[in-house]
Design a protein around this motif. Structure first.
Motif, PDB file in Angstrom:
ATOM      1  N   ILE A  93      -3.286   7.825   9.182  1.00  0.00           N
ATOM      2  CA  ILE A  93      -3.197   6.716   8.036  1.00  0.00           C
ATOM      3  C   ILE A  93      -3.735   5.406   8.958  1.00  0.00           C
ATOM      4  O   ILE A  93      -3.396   5.173   9.918  1.00  0.00           O
ATOM      5  CB  ILE A  93      -1.626   6.470   7.626  1.00  0.00           C
ATOM      6  CG1 ILE A  93      -1.122   7.595   6.722  1.00  0.00           C
ATOM      7  CG2 ILE A  93      -1.682   5.036   6.753  1.00  0.00           C
ATOM      8  CD1 ILE A  93       0.056   7.389   6.374  1.00  0.00           C
ATOM      9  N   TYR A 124      -3.995  11.726   3.020  1.00  0.00           N
ATOM     10  CA  TYR A 124      -4.049  11.718   4.682  1.00  0.00           C
ATOM     11  C   TYR A 124      -3.264  13.221   4.942  1.00  0.00           C
ATOM     12  O   TYR A 124      -2.338  13.534   4.352  1.00  0.00           O
ATOM     13  CB  TYR A 124      -3.559  10.614   5.325  1.00  0.00           C
ATOM     14  CG  TYR A 124      -4.350   9.260   4.847  1.00  0.00           C
ATOM     15  CD1 TYR A 124      -5.591   9.026   5.582  1.00  0.00           C
ATOM     16  CD2 TYR A 124      -3.711   8.712   3.848  1.00  0.00           C
ATOM     17  CE1 TYR A 124      -6.206   8.043   5.272  1.00  0.00           C
ATOM     18  CE2 TYR A 124      -4.546   7.341   3.485  1.00  0.00           C
ATOM     19  CZ  TYR A 124      -5.619   7.115   3.995  1.00  0.00           C
ATOM     20  OH  TYR A 124      -6.482   5.930   3.596  1.00  0.00           O
ATOM     21  N   ASP A 129       0.721  -1.122   0.093  1.00  0.00           N
ATOM     22  CA  ASP A 129      -0.041  -0.033   0.198  1.00  0.00           C
ATOM     23  C   ASP A 129       0.837   1.249  -0.109  1.00  0.00           C
ATOM     24  O   ASP A 129       1.943   1.396   0.620  1.00  0.00           O
ATOM     25  CB  ASP A 129      -0.963  -0.051   1.192  1.00  0.00           C
ATOM     26  CG  ASP A 129      -1.928  -0.882   1.159  1.00  0.00           C
ATOM     27  OD1 ASP A 129      -2.645  -1.246  -0.132  1.00  0.00           O
ATOM     28  OD2 ASP A 129      -2.402  -1.725   2.150  1.00  0.00           O
ATOM     29  N   ARG A 176      -4.989   8.241  -5.351  1.00  0.00           N
ATOM     30  CA  ARG A 176      -5.109   7.893  -4.191  1.00  0.00           C
ATOM     31  C   ARG A 176      -5.525   8.710  -3.210  1.00  0.00           C
ATOM     32  O   ARG A 176      -5.115   9.778  -3.221  1.00  0.00           O
ATOM     33  CB  ARG A 176      -3.554   7.343  -3.823  1.00  0.00           C
ATOM     34  CG  ARG A 176      -3.267   5.920  -4.260  1.00  0.00           C
ATOM     35  CD  ARG A 176      -1.675   5.769  -4.300  1.00  0.00           C
ATOM     36  NE  ARG A 176      -1.324   4.467  -4.694  1.00  0.00           N
ATOM     37  CZ  ARG A 176      -1.347   3.937  -6.071  1.00  0.00           C
ATOM     38  NH1 ARG A 176      -1.739   4.978  -6.932  1.00  0.00           N
ATOM     39  NH2 ARG A 176      -0.960   2.632  -6.367  1.00  0.00           N
ATOM     40  N   PHE A 184       0.498   5.397   0.976  1.00  0.00           N
ATOM     41  CA  PHE A 184      -0.410   6.406   1.622  1.00  0.00           C
ATOM     42  C   PHE A 184       0.063   7.828   1.400  1.00  0.00           C
ATOM     43  O   PHE A 184       1.103   8.027   2.058  1.00  0.00           O
ATOM     44  CB  PHE A 184      -0.657   6.186   3.122  1.00  0.00           C
ATOM     45  CG  PHE A 184      -1.247   4.630   3.457  1.00  0.00           C
ATOM     46  CD1 PHE A 184      -2.371   4.315   3.121  1.00  0.00           C
ATOM     47  CD2 PHE A 184      -0.179   3.951   4.044  1.00  0.00           C
ATOM     48  CE1 PHE A 184      -3.024   3.122   3.458  1.00  0.00           C
ATOM     49  CE2 PHE A 184      -0.910   2.392   4.253  1.00  0.00           C
ATOM     50  CZ  PHE A 184      -2.095   2.080   4.218  1.00  0.00           C
TER      51      PHE A 184
END
Lengths: 485, 485
Positions: free
Chosen positions: A68, A62, A45, A59, A47
């Motif tokens: 996250i 954050y 993944d 995507r 983030f």
């Protein structure tokens, strides 16, 4: 002798990545590096973190690393201005992030308060047990996790060579040259300012890495020489380590000190230390890559006795010179070898090493001569000049003729097929005789064929072929000396 | 000090050619070489000779050279078995042919009666006042007459570099590499066994040739060292002469002696002699070409003080090391230069030579930094690392991305245009400051753009750029020493 700093799996094989400083602006590193990671098809993944964006590269973004929604984050890639980095790194520590790559410059290499901030980063990382790459780094690469977390768009193929560089631009550009040469890499790190993780730490990690067969290091200066020597000595028992030293002269050291802040130290001391611990010393960055290719693909020569097979006399002379200067021997051929080749070449062949093919055109015959050479017990390795890469000459011919008719194109295709057959035979002979063979297509920038058995190792010049063999001979000698002790 | 042997216009600029041993068989040299001459669009008449054919390549074939309906024949190219050559050469002498190229081997290089036959050729030629190239030669080239009388299909563009090689395969393959580098050649000769015409003779002729600005020689051995030294000393007063010596070691000498029969002699003696007569000594065949390129295109540096401009720190370190090792100085920048660049780069730039552009992306600014460097009276020459060839990186990026959309292709085109603009500025700056500039696109096999002002000189590696400048500095120093005497 390992320490926690060299437990770098969180950096090279992370399960996921927090990308802090992700950007939509295509001219920002926060966009370019993230783009390289995404395009490189990282397996875990990703983030993105940026307080002012909601979506980047499809995507969710954050606002902070703390937000996250993942219990464990293995790696943070940090691309924010230097002054903000300590706060970000603390947030990462609080979140339990295991490793961080701090990309930006503006730390110890600039002096002044940069030195203080960098020290702060090291303390934060150490307190949290967090691995820290950089700061002032162009990033890392790992083939196994398909992680291309680097500033430039370099995408080498996975393979057995690991590389740590104390210069990001030199390191990543060497990776780019390696990519063009189709050398496979397992891992790469630009160690940057080495606030917490030094070149020695990466090397220790690479030494234990089952994906890595050959290690490369571009070294400008070592803060802890003893640590490096211990690590290198341990590694070279099992795997070759090729070192190139930047800052070998007063001018180079001065340039290095203003570049990474590393103290470069005396070239003599470094060279003596490298030799003592069994590292192979490259004389140029390009040589480092060609040595890596040879070590990765070829068996080690038992000793220094080289046989040269050449399509033309002059290159044989030049290559014999280069061998002798590099400490390689060009022994005479055995009686059996001479008798075998008497049946293959015209009566006026030289009966000598180098074997001059005297311009004969029968390429099957050339391979038979090579086989006779390899069967000679007095020969440990072969350099083959001008027998490989024949199609490039024909292609040049066709290009010269211009507007070549289809028949001539077919002729080129035929030559390419012959090249493939010859190179397949070279690979079979390497396997059969367990002796390294290096091909040189003297007249061209030749790229070996892809055959079912892989690709031969080719040098761009006879001199480079000699450097490659000399490095392998040196390393084998070192290994032998260990066994004798 | 000239002699008739170096009056070689009949060989290089013949009005017509008798091609003796012309063949219809595409695998025979009598076909391949004739094909190269025809395809090369030689400007004069070509008369094929073969007693068993009537037409070859749409040209009428004559049974003997005597039957050719031309009063004067300047050049005979002879491609027949060695034993037949003396008879053919006598026929040529009878016809009054002025010069002959004897291609086949089978003479002194094989020993035995070959030695005698070769001596016979020399006597025939000398008696007739005929120039004799070879025997055992891969041929000659001349740009002015568009004469490509060589075995391999090499077709360099015309230009200022002349080259004599005592190895045909090495020589013609160097020409092929030169062709790919787009280095222009005025003349080439593979001197072969030098029965009558020695390397020194070709050099004397090249020295007087108005089309030649730079001379190259691949030397394995000299029968008359004094003659060579006298010729070279005369030439280097006006034109640079670059020499590479094959057979510098025992192994190389042995290979050379079985190859051309030349006595190679001590490397120390040769090197001392080459230096004494002002020749620039290349350390590899490739370096010979890159030196030729630099000498052909760039002004000589006044002295050895090099300024380095680098896009990344590591390459600056490596290049500074290489300069110091080669005897080039990396002086500090003047106060004026520092003040000028203070206005161009971020405040943390190194204020040092090499000038590290610290990864900035404004390429106009890079050129302004270069201009400030060239304006510095303490700098005689510049090496520019990574500023040229930016498009190759972008192209690599696009290739990495694969299936790149049209917009990205447009981006590449834009970068190529920027490269062209930058290289045009480099050429303007060279003219303005009369200082040599060598570009290195560190990450790629970069070929300079074609601009309206020509092409910049680019080195494949920083180390080669240093060797190029060091050779020019050496030669300039030699010329200065002549003026002082």
């Amino acid at each position: 002798m390992d320490n926690w700093k060299s437990e770098l799996d969180c950096v090279f094989n992370p399960r996921n990545i927090a990308f802090i400083g992700a950007s939509k602006n295509v001219t920002k590193w926060g966009h370019i590096i993230l783009g390289n990671i995404v395009a490189g098809q990282f397996k875990g993944d990703i983030f993105p973190v940026n307080p002012r964006e909601e979506w980047i590269m499809e995507r969710k973004v954050y606002r902070t690393v703390g937000e996250i929604p993942a219990d464990e984050i293995d790696l943070a890639v940090i691309v924010v201005p230097s002054k903000v980095v300590p706060g970000i790194l603390r947030e990462c520590a609080d979140k339990g992030v295991k490793g961080a790559i701090v990309v930006p410059g503006g730390f110890s290499e600039e002096g002044g308060e940069g030195i203080e901030i960098e020290r702060e980063l090291a303390v934060i990382a150490e307190d949290a047990g967090m691995r820290l790459v950089g700061p002032n780094t162009m990033g890392v690469y790992c083939g196994r996790s398909s992680l291309y977390a680097m500033m430039p768009p370099v995408r080498p193929k996975p393979g057995p060579v690991a590389f740590v560089a104390q210069s990001g631009n030199l390191g990543t550009q060497m990776m780019s040259i390696g990519q063009r040469k189709e050398i496979g890499f397992s891992k790469f790190a630009a160690s940057g300012n080495e606030a917490a993780t030094a070149a020695s730490d990466y090397l220790k990690y690479f030494g234990r890495d089952p994906d890595t067969k050959v290690l490369l290091a571009y070294i400008e200066g070592l803060k802890d020489g003893r640590e490096f020597i211990d690590a290198a000595s341990e590694i070279t028992r099992e795997k070759p380590l090729i070192v190139f030293k930047g800052g070998q002269t007063a001018a180079g050291m001065k340039a290095a000190s203003s570049h990474t802040g590393a103290m470069a130290g005396s070239a003599q001391i470094y060279n003596a230390a490298f030799k003592q611990c069994g590292a192979v010393i490259a004389s140029t960055p390009n040589e480092m890559l060609d040595l890596a290719w040879a070590f990765a693909e070829l068996p080690l020569p038992r000793s220094n006795r080289v046989g040269i097979l050449t399509w033309g006399g002059g290159w044989g002379v030049v290559t014999a010179d280069a061998c002798e200067k590099a400490g390689l021997a060009i022994p005479p051929l055995s009686e059996n070898t001479i008798a075998a080749i008497d049946k293959l070449l015209p009566p006026y062949w030289s009966r000598n090493n180098p074997i001059d093919l005297v311009g004969t055109l029968d390429r099957d015959n050339h391979i038979k001569c090579l086989e006779a050479l390899l069967a000679d017990d007095g020969i440990d390795a072969a350099i083959v000049l001008g027998v490989v890469g024949g199609s490039t000459l024909v292609t040049a011919h066709v290009e010269t003729m211009m507007g070549a008719p289809a028949a001539v194109q077919a002729f080129v295709e035929h030559f390419k097929e012959v090249d493939r057959q010859i190179e397949t035979r070279l690979l079979e002979l390497t396997e059969q005789y367990k002796k390294p063979i290096i091909g040189v297509a003297v007249a061209s920038d030749y790229k070996p064929c892809h055959t079912e058995k892989g690709r031969i190792v080719a040098a761009p010049t006879p001199h480079m072929a000699v450097r490659m063999l000399a490095g392998m001979v040196d390393y084998n000698k070192y290994r032998d000396s260990l066994e004798e002790d």
